[in-house]
Every structure is written in structure tokens, then in C-alpha cells.
Design a protein around this motif. Structure first.
Motif, mmCIF file in Angstrom:
data_model
loop_
_atom_site.group_PDB
_atom_site.id
_atom_site.type_symbol
_atom_site.label_atom_id
_atom_site.label_comp_id
_atom_site.label_asym_id
_atom_site.label_seq_id
_atom_site.Cartn_x
_atom_site.Cartn_y
_atom_site.Cartn_z
ATOM 1 N N SER A 148 9.569 15.716 -4.442
ATOM 2 C CA SER A 148 9.266 14.559 -3.601
ATOM 3 C C SER A 148 10.548 13.820 -3.249
ATOM 4 N N ALA A 149 10.495 13.077 -2.168
ATOM 5 C CA ALA A 149 11.598 12.208 -1.745
ATOM 6 C C ALA A 149 11.084 10.778 -1.808
ATOM 7 N N TRP A 150 11.870 9.871 -2.381
ATOM 8 C CA TRP A 150 11.364 8.534 -2.654
ATOM 9 C C TRP A 150 12.430 7.450 -2.494
ATOM 10 N N TYR A 179 10.971 -3.614 -9.807
ATOM 11 C CA TYR A 179 11.147 -2.923 -8.524
ATOM 12 C C TYR A 179 9.959 -1.983 -8.339
ATOM 13 N N ARG A 180 9.795 -1.475 -7.128
ATOM 14 C CA ARG A 180 8.673 -0.598 -6.829
ATOM 15 C C ARG A 180 9.171 0.712 -6.237
ATOM 16 N N VAL A 181 8.301 1.711 -6.287
ATOM 17 C CA VAL A 181 8.648 3.046 -5.793
ATOM 18 C C VAL A 181 7.756 3.411 -4.617
ATOM 19 N N VAL A 182 8.386 3.888 -3.557
ATOM 20 C CA VAL A 182 7.667 4.414 -2.399
ATOM 21 C C VAL A 182 7.983 5.903 -2.305
ATOM 22 N N VAL A 183 6.978 6.749 -2.406
ATOM 23 C CA VAL A 183 7.161 8.193 -2.241
ATOM 24 C C VAL A 183 6.897 8.514 -0.772
ATOM 25 N N LEU A 184 7.912 9.018 -0.106
ATOM 26 C CA LEU A 184 7.809 9.265 1.335
ATOM 27 C C LEU A 184 7.190 10.610 1.661
ATOM 28 N N ASP A 235 0.816 -1.219 0.000
ATOM 29 C CA ASP A 235 0.000 0.000 0.000
ATOM 30 C C ASP A 235 0.844 1.261 0.000
ATOM 31 N N ALA A 236 2.141 1.133 0.271
ATOM 32 C CA ALA A 236 3.029 2.297 0.252
ATOM 33 C C ALA A 236 3.586 2.575 -1.136
ATOM 34 N N CYS A 237 3.449 1.616 -2.027
ATOM 35 C CA CYS A 237 4.046 1.716 -3.359
ATOM 36 C C CYS A 237 3.083 2.383 -4.336
ATOM 37 N N VAL A 238 3.656 3.123 -5.263
ATOM 38 C CA VAL A 238 2.849 3.828 -6.253
ATOM 39 C C VAL A 238 3.461 3.644 -7.635
ATOM 40 N N THR A 239 2.626 3.466 -8.645
ATOM 41 C CA THR A 239 3.121 3.310 -10.010
ATOM 42 C C THR A 239 3.319 4.691 -10.644
ATOM 43 N N GLN A 240 4.043 4.709 -11.734
ATOM 44 C CA GLN A 240 4.268 5.970 -12.441
ATOM 45 C C GLN A 240 2.944 6.554 -12.937
ATOM 46 N N THR A 241 2.094 5.695 -13.447
ATOM 47 C CA THR A 241 0.791 6.161 -13.946
ATOM 48 C C THR A 241 -0.026 6.792 -12.831
ATOM 49 N N GLN A 242 -0.065 6.132 -11.669
ATOM 50 C CA GLN A 242 -0.805 6.676 -10.529
ATOM 51 C C GLN A 242 -0.249 8.034 -10.110
ATOM 52 N N TRP A 243 1.071 8.118 -10.062
ATOM 53 C CA TRP A 243 1.699 9.342 -9.591
ATOM 54 C C TRP A 243 1.481 10.500 -10.567
ATOM 55 N N MET A 244 1.693 10.241 -11.850
ATOM 56 C CA MET A 244 1.604 11.309 -12.835
ATOM 57 C C MET A 244 0.164 11.774 -13.068
ATOM 58 N N SER A 245 -0.803 10.959 -12.687
ATOM 59 C CA SER A 245 -2.210 11.367 -12.824
ATOM 60 C C SER A 245 -2.751 11.982 -11.532
ATOM 61 N N GLY A 246 -1.916 12.037 -10.500
ATOM 62 C CA GLY A 246 -2.329 12.582 -9.217
ATOM 63 C C GLY A 246 -2.004 14.054 -9.076
ATOM 64 N N PRO A 247 -2.337 14.642 -7.937
ATOM 65 C CA PRO A 247 -2.182 16.096 -7.737
ATOM 66 C C PRO A 247 -0.765 16.545 -7.398
ATOM 67 N N HIS A 248 0.152 15.592 -7.120
ATOM 68 C CA HIS A 248 1.476 15.973 -6.628
ATOM 69 C C HIS A 248 2.603 15.829 -7.667
ATOM 70 N N ARG A 280 11.367 15.845 -9.130
ATOM 71 C CA ARG A 280 10.008 16.158 -9.547
ATOM 72 C C ARG A 280 9.525 15.178 -10.612
ATOM 73 N N GLY A 281 8.236 15.205 -10.867
ATOM 74 C CA GLY A 281 7.660 14.445 -11.962
ATOM 75 C C GLY A 281 7.902 12.954 -11.850
ATOM 76 N N ALA A 282 8.275 12.338 -12.987
ATOM 77 C CA ALA A 282 8.463 10.885 -13.042
ATOM 78 C C ALA A 282 9.901 10.469 -12.787
ATOM 79 N N PHE A 283 10.675 11.362 -12.176
ATOM 80 C CA PHE A 283 12.088 11.087 -11.973
ATOM 81 C C PHE A 283 12.330 9.786 -11.203
ATOM 82 N N ALA A 284 11.457 9.467 -10.278
ATOM 83 C CA ALA A 284 11.630 8.256 -9.460
ATOM 84 C C ALA A 284 11.527 6.984 -10.277
ATOM 85 N N TRP A 285 10.913 7.061 -11.468
ATOM 86 C CA TRP A 285 10.724 5.864 -12.294
ATOM 87 C C TRP A 285 11.712 5.790 -13.460
#
Length: 274
Positions: A54-56, A97-102, A36-49, A72-77
Motif C-alpha cells: 500500500s501507499a500511504w 497523527y492519522r494515516v490515509v491509505v491511498l 473519512d479518508a483516515c484509517v486506524t491500525q486496528t481497522q486496517w489490520m482487521s481488513g482484507p488488504h 505492507r502490514g502495519a508499517f504505516a503506523w
């Protein structure tokens, strides 16, 4: 415990509404993170933040962090974590692998501050190349520096007007000394383990292999010239496209000189076939 993204902008807005002039933000750094802590690139880029700082973390299948970052943006992916990161994701994680945005919504300076805290917290687990918190094997570093210093005199020898046989022996000795270098033994933690497992690049240059191959060609020993060049290319693959190496490739493939190098001196009785 349910993971909750730390939204710094939201916390600041709540503090101002309550008349609080100063707040302290706590970003939980866990040993592992659930799905539940992990987020996909699609989820992140379609969200408000997605446009905010961000720190990830990158985490493996068990949710254990192995890389930290901020931006910023999709840099984490973006797949740009360096050679150790690339090898680890490919060979150990099967490319997954998965990404967690803290945390999100802070200044770049604050994002960098959280990043530094992650490097300190996870130190030996992370594959970030530039991390002072991981520490270093300084005894091994001293040995490597001494080895490098011992090679330096040989650069002068191969450029001197000594007899060709002496230049060849100097090049042969120095080349083996370069092969024996292993600066990544100074790295600790997972970063050092991965570099060792992947047979990471060592500090080998093209200064000596030219003399070695040309000497063998001058002795009419094409097999030895080819073996020496193949060994060099295997140990220093990043130099395979270097001008000197491609020239040596052509020389060995041709099997003879167009023009005999001056340092070899005139033909002697043992290499009249040239």
C-alpha cells in the motif's frame, strides 16, 4: 468529495472481465484529507488488504500531509519516520497523527512509483529525509562545504609535535569552527524548518574537545575544563556516550590526571600542583 481507496487488484480484475488488456490507475493526491479518508491500525489490520502493498500518508489534525510512505502490514503506523518526524509529531501534533491509505494491491515497484509521486507532489511539505524533490539551498551547501574544508588542516596540527600551547589553540579554533557548522540550513521546506526549530545535531566530533579539556586540566583550571566539556555535551549530545567523552567526564570529576598526557609536555612552574 468522498474519499475512496484505490484498490489496484480490483481495478485489474474488472478490466480483465471487460476484456481490457491495459489500464491506467489514477491515485488522487489532495491538499488535505477528511476524517473519512483516515484509517486506524486496528481497522486496517482487521481488513482484507493488510498483507498487500500500500501507499500511504501521515496527516495532521487538519488532514494536511506531512509524511509519505509505502509498504505492507502495519508499517504505516510504525513510529520510525526519523528525527524530524519524531520531533514534529511530539512537539507540534501532541503525539497525534492519522494515516490515509491511498492505494493498495499493487506490486512493490508500483507502490514505490506512487511514493515518488507523493514526494514530488507534496515536496516541501513532507518530513521524509530522503527526498530529491524537496530541493536544497545550494548556496548554503557551498558555504557549509567550504567551512568543513577549512577545518581539515587542524586535524593535522593537533596530531603534530608542536608546542602544547599551539595544539591547544588549534583545537580551540577548530572546535569553534565545528560549533559554527549548520548543514541543515541547506534543507528547504518543512523539513529544514523543523530541523532548525529542534536544534538538530550538527557534525561535531570528539577530535578536538579532548585536547581542550586536557589543556585546561594541565593548567590546573578545572572550572574551564568542566565548562568546555559541558558546552561540548550540550552541542553534541549524541557523543555523550562516546569513549573519549566518558573518559573526560571521569577526568573532570576526579580533578586530576592519573598520567599526564605526553602532548602537554613536562610540568612547568605554573602547574606544579599536578
Amino acid at each position: 468529495m468522498t474519499f475512496k481507496l484505490v484498490d489496484v487488484e480490483e481495478l485489474i480484475a474488472q478490466a480483465k472481465a471487460s476484456g481490457v488488456s491495459k489500464i491506467s490507475v489514477d491515485v488522487p493526491l489532495l491538499a488535505s484529507y477528511s476524517n473519512d479518508a483516515c484509517v486506524t491500525q486496528t481497522q486496517w489490520m482487521s481488513g482484507p488488504h493488510c498483507t498487500k502493498n500500500s501507499a500511504w500518508l501521515h496527516v495532521d489534525g487538519e488532514g494536511v500531509p506531512f509524511y509519505a510512505g509505502y509498504g505492507r502490514g502495519a508499517f504505516a503506523w510504525q513510529k520510525n519516520g526519523g528525527i524530524a518526524w519524531e520531533w514534529f509529531v511530539r512537539e507540534r501534533l501532541g503525539g497525534e497523527y492519522r494515516v490515509v491509505v491511498l492505494a493498495v494491491g499493487m506490486s512493490e515497484a508500483h507502490a514505490q512509483s506512487i511514493f515518488e509521486q507523493m514526494l514530488e507532489m507534496y515536496n516541501t511539505r513532507l518530513l521524509n529525509q530522503a527526498s530529491f524533490h524537496r530541493g536544497m539551498d545550494y548556496a548554503a551547501l557551498k558555504i557549509e562545504n567550504e567551512k568543513k574544508a577549512a577545518i581539515r588542516p587542524y586535524y593535522r596540527i593537533v596530531l603534530s609535535k608542536k608546542p602544547a600551547a599551539e595544539i591547544f589553540q588549534a583545537a580551540l579554533t577548530a572546535q569553534q569552527m565545528q560549533y559554527d557548522l549548520n548543514p541543515y540550513r541547506t534543507e528547504t521546506g518543512r523539513f529544514g524548518e523543523v530541523l532548525k526549530a529542534m536544534g538538530a545535531y550538527r557534525p561535531i566530533n570528539t577530535s578536538f574537545i579532548t585536547y581542550i579539556v586536557e589543556w585546561h586540566m594541565g593548567q590546573d583550571d578545572l572550572a574551564a575544563a568542566r565548562d568546555a566539556l559541558d558546552e561540548f555535551k550540550r552541542r553534541a549530545p549524541r557523543h555523550n556516550d562516546h569513549d573519549r567523552v566518558t573518559r573526560l567526564d571521569k577526568l573532570v570529576a576526579r580533578g586530576r590526571f592519573f598520567r599526564r598526557p605526553q602532548w602537554l609536555g613536562p610540568l612547568n612552574e605554573q602547574d606544579t600542583s599536578q
